[in-house]
Design a protein around this motif. Sequence first.
Motif, PDB file in Angstrom:
ATOM      1  N   GLU A 107      48.631  20.130  66.357  1.00 58.05           N
ATOM      2  CA  GLU A 107      48.032  21.337  66.291  1.00 58.05           C
ATOM      3  C   GLU A 107      48.683  22.014  64.639  1.00 58.05           C
ATOM      4  N   TYR A 108      48.019  23.094  64.513  1.00 58.60           N
ATOM      5  CA  TYR A 108      48.778  23.801  63.242  1.00 58.60           C
ATOM      6  C   TYR A 108      50.244  24.287  63.756  1.00 58.60           C
ATOM      7  N   ILE A 109      50.891  24.276  62.756  1.00 54.12           N
ATOM      8  CA  ILE A 109      52.287  24.911  62.866  1.00 54.12           C
ATOM      9  C   ILE A 109      52.372  26.095  62.613  1.00 54.12           C
ATOM     10  N   ILE A 110      52.799  26.843  63.695  1.00 53.97           N
ATOM     11  CA  ILE A 110      53.085  28.465  63.454  1.00 53.97           C
ATOM     12  C   ILE A 110      54.550  28.723  63.358  1.00 53.97           C
ATOM     13  N   ILE A 111      55.412  28.832  62.200  1.00 63.70           N
ATOM     14  CA  ILE A 111      56.749  28.958  62.254  1.00 63.70           C
ATOM     15  C   ILE A 111      57.314  29.919  63.253  1.00 63.70           C
ATOM     16  N   SER A 112      56.717  31.097  63.721  1.00 68.66           N
ATOM     17  CA  SER A 112      57.482  31.819  64.901  1.00 68.66           C
ATOM     18  C   SER A 112      57.650  31.087  66.116  1.00 68.66           C
TER      19      SER A 112
END
Length: 194
Positions: free
Chosen positions: A88-93
Amino acid sequence: FFRTLEAIFGFTPHGATSSSKIYSIYFTMPVEMIFDGDNKPVIASRDDILHSIKKTAYSILILISLISILSPHDYTPFGKTVAGEYHEYIIISEYLHPGHLGNCFLIALLFQQALGLGDAIFGNIVQILFGYKVVQGMRNPMLEATSPSDFWGRRWNVLVHSVMKRGVYKPIRKYSSSLLASLGVFVASGLFHE
């Protein structure tokens, strides 16, 4: 494989080829034997063997404790996160979420203990059955390392560090620069881990 390379290029410790027994142990066991100044294997003392047995028992205890803590929580005691699962897309938070970092730390600690236990078992075999002293391969890098260099160079999987140095770095360095030799180790390590 890397020990074969070190033998081909002449970087096997001289003591490892001093007898067929030592040669067999050196090339078949995943441990780093210690050789003295005269290139003879160092004999494990009773204290060395007892210390190694205690470290093995300690590793088993820690490993069982970690599994006991992690297993009932599906190995996510700090809660499930969706930080990059299934491409999946990486979300830094989400990656930096304390729960995700805690889960990752505990899994890494579990992995370190499992590798350390395997190393300790083979080390005990060599020390108890054959009487030769070996290097402790995992030196609690996650909790005792003081720098990245200390972690990777002196504490994490010392056997791989040693065989990469003798089997890849030194042969390349013999014919080229240290930069190319370091790059060769990086590539070999990447291929080894892939």
